[in-house]
Design a protein around this motif. Structure first.
Motif, PDB file in Angstrom:
ATOM      1  N   TRP A  54       0.838  -1.204   0.000  1.00 43.56           N
ATOM      2  CA  TRP A  54       0.000   0.000   0.000  1.00 43.56           C
ATOM      3  C   TRP A  54       0.871   1.251   0.000  1.00 43.56           C
ATOM      4  O   TRP A  54       0.587   2.208  -0.715  1.00 43.56           O
ATOM      5  CB  TRP A  54      -0.922   0.020   1.222  1.00 43.56           C
ATOM      6  CG  TRP A  54      -2.116  -0.845   1.080  1.00 43.56           C
ATOM      7  CD1 TRP A  54      -2.245  -2.145   1.479  1.00 43.56           C
ATOM      8  CD2 TRP A  54      -3.368  -0.492   0.496  1.00 43.56           C
ATOM      9  NE1 TRP A  54      -3.501  -2.612   1.185  1.00 43.56           N
ATOM     10  CE2 TRP A  54      -4.214  -1.630   0.582  1.00 43.56           C
ATOM     11  CE3 TRP A  54      -3.869   0.671  -0.081  1.00 43.56           C
ATOM     12  CZ2 TRP A  54      -5.521  -1.622   0.093  1.00 43.56           C
ATOM     13  CZ3 TRP A  54      -5.177   0.681  -0.562  1.00 43.56           C
ATOM     14  CH2 TRP A  54      -5.981  -0.459  -0.470  1.00 43.56           C
ATOM     15  N   ARG A  59      -1.433   6.961  -1.221  1.00 43.04           N
ATOM     16  CA  ARG A  59      -2.503   6.913  -0.224  1.00 43.04           C
ATOM     17  C   ARG A  59      -3.707   6.127  -0.748  1.00 43.04           C
ATOM     18  O   ARG A  59      -3.909   6.026  -1.953  1.00 43.04           O
ATOM     19  CB  ARG A  59      -2.895   8.328   0.179  1.00 43.04           C
ATOM     20  CG  ARG A  59      -1.736   9.066   0.865  1.00 43.04           C
ATOM     21  CD  ARG A  59      -2.189  10.342   1.495  1.00 43.04           C
ATOM     22  NE  ARG A  59      -3.060  10.110   2.619  1.00 43.04           N
ATOM     23  CZ  ARG A  59      -2.651   9.950   3.884  1.00 43.04           C
ATOM     24  NH1 ARG A  59      -1.387   9.976   4.178  1.00 43.04           N
ATOM     25  NH2 ARG A  59      -3.536   9.771   4.845  1.00 43.04           N
ATOM     26  N   PRO A  60      -4.542   5.622   0.153  1.00 42.08           N
ATOM     27  CA  PRO A  60      -5.726   4.866  -0.282  1.00 42.08           C
ATOM     28  C   PRO A  60      -6.631   5.642  -1.223  1.00 42.08           C
ATOM     29  O   PRO A  60      -7.231   5.058  -2.128  1.00 42.08           O
ATOM     30  CB  PRO A  60      -6.441   4.548   1.032  1.00 42.08           C
ATOM     31  CG  PRO A  60      -5.376   4.580   2.060  1.00 42.08           C
ATOM     32  CD  PRO A  60      -4.392   5.624   1.604  1.00 42.08           C
ATOM     33  N   SER A  61      -6.719   6.944  -1.049  1.00 42.28           N
ATOM     34  CA  SER A  61      -7.566   7.741  -1.945  1.00 42.28           C
ATOM     35  C   SER A  61      -7.034   7.681  -3.376  1.00 42.28           C
ATOM     36  O   SER A  61      -7.815   7.735  -4.335  1.00 42.28           O
ATOM     37  CB  SER A  61      -7.647   9.188  -1.461  1.00 42.28           C
ATOM     38  OG  SER A  61      -6.353   9.753  -1.363  1.00 42.28           O
ATOM     39  N   ARG A  64      -8.027   4.252  -4.770  1.00 44.83           N
ATOM     40  CA  ARG A  64      -9.474   4.232  -5.010  1.00 44.83           C
ATOM     41  C   ARG A  64      -9.817   4.848  -6.366  1.00 44.83           C
ATOM     42  O   ARG A  64     -10.799   4.458  -6.990  1.00 44.83           O
ATOM     43  CB  ARG A  64     -10.194   4.978  -3.891  1.00 44.83           C
ATOM     44  CG  ARG A  64     -11.692   5.001  -4.087  1.00 44.83           C
ATOM     45  CD  ARG A  64     -12.411   5.615  -2.936  1.00 44.83           C
ATOM     46  NE  ARG A  64     -12.764   4.526  -2.044  1.00 44.83           N
ATOM     47  CZ  ARG A  64     -12.852   4.624  -0.734  1.00 44.83           C
ATOM     48  NH1 ARG A  64     -12.605   5.754  -0.135  1.00 44.83           N
ATOM     49  NH2 ARG A  64     -13.188   3.596  -0.018  1.00 44.83           N
ATOM     50  N   PHE A  72     -11.226  -2.586  -4.669  1.00 50.03           N
ATOM     51  CA  PHE A  72     -10.809  -1.810  -3.498  1.00 50.03           C
ATOM     52  C   PHE A  72     -11.316  -2.468  -2.214  1.00 50.03           C
ATOM     53  O   PHE A  72     -10.576  -2.625  -1.245  1.00 50.03           O
ATOM     54  CB  PHE A  72     -11.309  -0.364  -3.594  1.00 50.03           C
ATOM     55  CG  PHE A  72     -10.762   0.517  -2.519  1.00 50.03           C
ATOM     56  CD1 PHE A  72      -9.496   1.054  -2.636  1.00 50.03           C
ATOM     57  CD2 PHE A  72     -11.505   0.801  -1.381  1.00 50.03           C
ATOM     58  CE1 PHE A  72      -8.961   1.858  -1.631  1.00 50.03           C
ATOM     59  CE2 PHE A  72     -10.992   1.600  -0.391  1.00 50.03           C
ATOM     60  CZ  PHE A  72      -9.712   2.136  -0.509  1.00 50.03           C
ATOM     61  N   LEU A  76      -8.999  -3.970   0.789  1.00 47.19           N
ATOM     62  CA  LEU A  76      -9.096  -3.141   1.998  1.00 47.19           C
ATOM     63  C   LEU A  76      -8.645  -3.854   3.275  1.00 47.19           C
ATOM     64  O   LEU A  76      -7.899  -3.277   4.066  1.00 47.19           O
ATOM     65  CB  LEU A  76     -10.522  -2.612   2.153  1.00 47.19           C
ATOM     66  CG  LEU A  76     -10.830  -1.846   3.426  1.00 47.19           C
ATOM     67  CD1 LEU A  76     -10.017  -0.557   3.498  1.00 47.19           C
ATOM     68  CD2 LEU A  76     -12.320  -1.542   3.504  1.00 47.19           C
ATOM     69  N   TRP A  92      -4.252   6.219   7.215  1.00 48.19           N
ATOM     70  CA  TRP A  92      -4.466   5.577   5.922  1.00 48.19           C
ATOM     71  C   TRP A  92      -5.669   4.627   5.997  1.00 48.19           C
ATOM     72  O   TRP A  92      -6.503   4.608   5.110  1.00 48.19           O
ATOM     73  CB  TRP A  92      -3.225   4.795   5.495  1.00 48.19           C
ATOM     74  CG  TRP A  92      -2.107   5.657   5.017  1.00 48.19           C
ATOM     75  CD1 TRP A  92      -1.622   6.791   5.619  1.00 48.19           C
ATOM     76  CD2 TRP A  92      -1.325   5.467   3.848  1.00 48.19           C
ATOM     77  NE1 TRP A  92      -0.589   7.294   4.893  1.00 48.19           N
ATOM     78  CE2 TRP A  92      -0.375   6.500   3.799  1.00 48.19           C
ATOM     79  CE3 TRP A  92      -1.328   4.502   2.853  1.00 48.19           C
ATOM     80  CZ2 TRP A  92       0.549   6.605   2.768  1.00 48.19           C
ATOM     81  CZ3 TRP A  92      -0.393   4.602   1.828  1.00 48.19           C
ATOM     82  CH2 TRP A  92       0.523   5.654   1.796  1.00 48.19           C
ATOM     83  N   ALA A  96      -9.283   5.161   4.115  1.00 48.87           N
ATOM     84  CA  ALA A  96      -9.781   4.144   3.188  1.00 48.87           C
ATOM     85  C   ALA A  96     -11.236   3.781   3.454  1.00 48.87           C
ATOM     86  O   ALA A  96     -11.923   3.286   2.567  1.00 48.87           O
ATOM     87  CB  ALA A  96      -8.914   2.895   3.266  1.00 48.87           C
TER      88      ALA A  96
END
Length: 160
Positions: A54, A59-61, A64, A72, A76, A92, A96
């Motif tokens: 990751w 970043r998770p955004s 996404r 996603f 997750l 993070w 998410a």
């Protein structure tokens, strides 16, 4: 508590089947970030994806924006479990769990697809995760973490 929470998340999110759709249709899967996502996530079980994977994708955004909501959601739990081992990245995991965008609107199609694909067992596991993270942080939660947890409680409900 960390082991129990990891076990809860692991039990709620099956490793099979792999997501049928990896990319969001409207996004071309070319470039550095999509390349990293493909190399580190695609065709791997979520239990084989580590926090370090990751961290190498942004970043998770960011993830996404490229990953189909089913993909996603599938990956997750690897982030949620990974963060339990290194809480420096707690923001993070919390990020998410929020709908994309500054206002975190739950009426967007991508969020609805993500949300509707979650089973009630998975939603309960996420609520437990949030509840236990809040308890673990206690009064030491940074203002940004507290704010994220408050927003997540409104979105996911029944967290406290």
């Amino acid at each position: 508590m960390t082991l129990d929470l990891s076990a809860l998340v692991t039990a709620a999110f099956p490793t099979e089947p792999l997501p049928g759709t990896f990319w969001i249709d409207r996004v071309a899967a070319a470039g550095d970030i999509p390349g990293e996502l493909a190399n580190r996530f695609a065709q791997r079980r979520w239990t084989e994806v580590a926090l370090g994977d990751w961290l190498m994708t942004g970043r998770p955004s960011t993830a996404r924006r490229y990953l189909h909501p089913d993909a996603f959601r599938y990956y997750l739990p690897s982030l949620l479990v990974g963060v339990l081992q290194d809480v420096r990245y707690l923001d993070w995991a919390l990020e998410a769990l929020l709908p994309a965008g500054r206002r975190h609107r739950t009426d967007r199609t991508d969020w609805k697809e993500f949300w509707d694909g979650c089973s009630e067992t998975q939603r309960d596991a996420i609520r437990s995760y949030l509840r236990q993270v809040r308890a673990m942080l206690g009064a030491t939660a940074a203002p940004v973490e507290q704010h994220l947890l408050d927003e997540l409680e409104m979105i996911w409900g029944r967290v406290r």
